[in-house]
Design a protein around this motif. Structure first.
Motif, short mmCIF file in Angstrom:
data_model
loop_
_atom_site.label_atom_id
_atom_site.label_comp_id
_atom_site.label_asym_id
_atom_site.label_seq_id
_atom_site.Cartn_x
_atom_site.Cartn_y
_atom_site.Cartn_z
N ASP A 63 44.93 -12.60 -49.98
CA ASP A 63 44.96 -13.90 -49.19
C ASP A 63 44.91 -15.13 -49.99
O ASP A 63 44.21 -15.08 -50.78
N ARG A 64 45.42 -16.18 -49.58
CA ARG A 64 45.47 -17.42 -50.37
C ARG A 64 44.62 -18.40 -49.74
O ARG A 64 44.64 -18.47 -48.35
N PHE A 65 44.02 -19.22 -50.63
CA PHE A 65 43.29 -20.32 -49.85
C PHE A 65 43.44 -21.38 -50.67
O PHE A 65 43.49 -21.57 -51.93
N VAL A 66 43.74 -22.70 -49.84
CA VAL A 66 44.08 -24.00 -50.40
C VAL A 66 42.88 -25.12 -49.92
O VAL A 66 42.57 -25.23 -48.69
N MET A 67 42.04 -25.50 -50.85
CA MET A 67 41.07 -26.74 -50.51
C MET A 67 41.91 -27.88 -50.54
O MET A 67 42.11 -28.72 -51.44
N SER A 68 42.49 -28.26 -49.41
CA SER A 68 43.37 -29.62 -49.41
C SER A 68 42.69 -30.91 -49.49
O SER A 68 43.14 -31.74 -50.10
N LYS A 69 41.38 -30.77 -49.16
CA LYS A 69 40.58 -32.16 -49.53
C LYS A 69 40.02 -31.82 -50.94
O LYS A 69 38.74 -31.28 -51.16
N GLY A 70 41.02 -31.89 -51.89
CA GLY A 70 40.36 -31.39 -53.18
C GLY A 70 39.21 -31.93 -53.85
O GLY A 70 38.62 -31.36 -54.89
N HIS A 71 38.74 -33.10 -53.47
CA HIS A 71 37.46 -33.72 -54.07
C HIS A 71 36.41 -32.80 -53.59
O HIS A 71 35.29 -33.02 -54.25
N CYS A 72 36.37 -31.88 -52.70
CA CYS A 72 35.02 -31.16 -52.26
C CYS A 72 35.10 -30.03 -53.09
O CYS A 72 34.73 -28.79 -52.65
N SER A 73 35.18 -30.09 -54.39
CA SER A 73 35.02 -29.25 -55.32
C SER A 73 33.44 -28.45 -55.20
O SER A 73 33.18 -27.31 -55.42
N VAL A 142 47.62 -17.04 -45.42
CA VAL A 142 47.20 -18.21 -46.12
C VAL A 142 46.30 -19.09 -45.34
O VAL A 142 46.60 -19.33 -44.15
N TYR A 143 45.38 -19.69 -46.21
CA TYR A 143 44.22 -20.44 -45.34
C TYR A 143 44.26 -21.89 -46.09
O TYR A 143 44.20 -21.93 -47.38
N ALA A 144 43.78 -22.90 -45.38
CA ALA A 144 43.50 -24.12 -45.85
C ALA A 144 42.43 -24.90 -45.33
O ALA A 144 42.47 -24.66 -43.91
#
Length: 279
Positions: A63-73, A142-144
């Motif tokens: 499964d894929r994941f995308v942290m779209s609010k990428g500043h939340c590393s 796919v999750y985001a």
């Protein structure tokens, strides 16, 4: 959900919150508020929902994941470390010139599927991943996660239309609805409500939940798997800065590091929570 499972998820989330705050304090820079708000959803994804293998992070069937609010590393990296993608010791190099973990999520970190940071681009990439899965007849999902402030980006809504057009029922996104962004309340900066009606109008199946309730989170993702012919959007109501009393519901903690004194208080609160959950 069994109490033991909810407790295990809460424990991992509490550990991730402590690591997140330590990372930001150690680097004297970072984004703690929105990282802490989405950690219950993110923890549930990686420890309960998603099909991933830390020993084989590039498995083509994962499964894929995308942290779209990428500043939340500071949310993403601790969860990956606790899940076993790399040692937690590496988190100490966050935002260090000698390290490999910058302030935004990047693909060279094991377990990260997409580099993000420019708001709106993450969810657009997730749509592309889901479309690719359909074209290649793969069964991965796919999750985001998006921020509610991110929804002011027009590119987000282009992605929403595309996902609906191509009937991407293998895509499940979640908006971290904490009500705050860098300049204040989202309702004041750029009002986007009613989110449920807007996403429904764009052709998405919508589920509204408490983003800190593990059973509700698990049930929402289970429901998403049953939806056919359209993508699913989970609207998770959360508290920015969740878990650290003086950070909660305060826009000022969107992107700043705690002082030594504040760090001591945050650490005490989070360690107390961890001890409670381990007891």
């Amino acid at each position: 959900m069994e109490k033991s499972k909810a407790k295990a998820l809460a424990l991992n989330a509490a550990k991730a919150r402590l690591l997140a705050v330590q990372m930001v304090h150690g680097a004297a820079s970072g984004h703690p508020g929105g990282s802490l708000s989405c950690l219950d959803v993110l923890t549930t994804l990686y420890f309960d929902v998603m099909r991933v293998d830390p020993k084989n992070p590039q498995d083509p069937d994962r499964d894929r994941f995308v942290m779209s609010k990428g500043h939340c590393s500071p949310a993403m990296y601790p969860v990956l470390a606790l899940r076993g993608f790399f040692p937690t010791e590496e988190l100490k190099m966050f935002r260090s010139i000698e390290g490999h973990m910058s302030g935004h999520v990047e693909m060279h970190v094991p377990g990260v599927d997409m580099s993000t940071g420019s708001l709106g681009q993450g969810i657009s990439t997730a749509v592309g991943m889901a479309l690719g899965g359909k074209l290649n007849e793969k069964d991965y999902r796919v999750y985001a996660i998006l921020g509610d402030g991110e929804l002011a980006e027009g590119q987000v809504w282009e992605a929403m239309m595309s996902a609906a057009k191509y009937k991407l029922d293998n895509l499940c996104a979640c908006v971290d609805v904490n009500g705050l962004q860098i300049d204040g309340r989202t309702a004041d900066v750029m009002p986007t409500e009613p989110l449920d009606k807007k996403f429904e109008a764009f052709g998405w199946h919508v589920i509204q939940i408490d983003g800190h309730d593990y059973e509700a989170i698990e049930n929402a993702y289970a429901e998403a798997r049953t939806v056919k012919g359209q993508p699913t959007m989970i609207l998770a109501k959360t508290t920015k800065g969740k878990g650290v009393s003086f950070m909660e519901d305060d826009a000022g903690w969107h992107g700043k590091a705690p002082s030594d004194e504040q760090m001591a208080q945050a650490q005490a609160e989070l360690e107390a929570k961890i001890k409670e959950l381990e007891g």
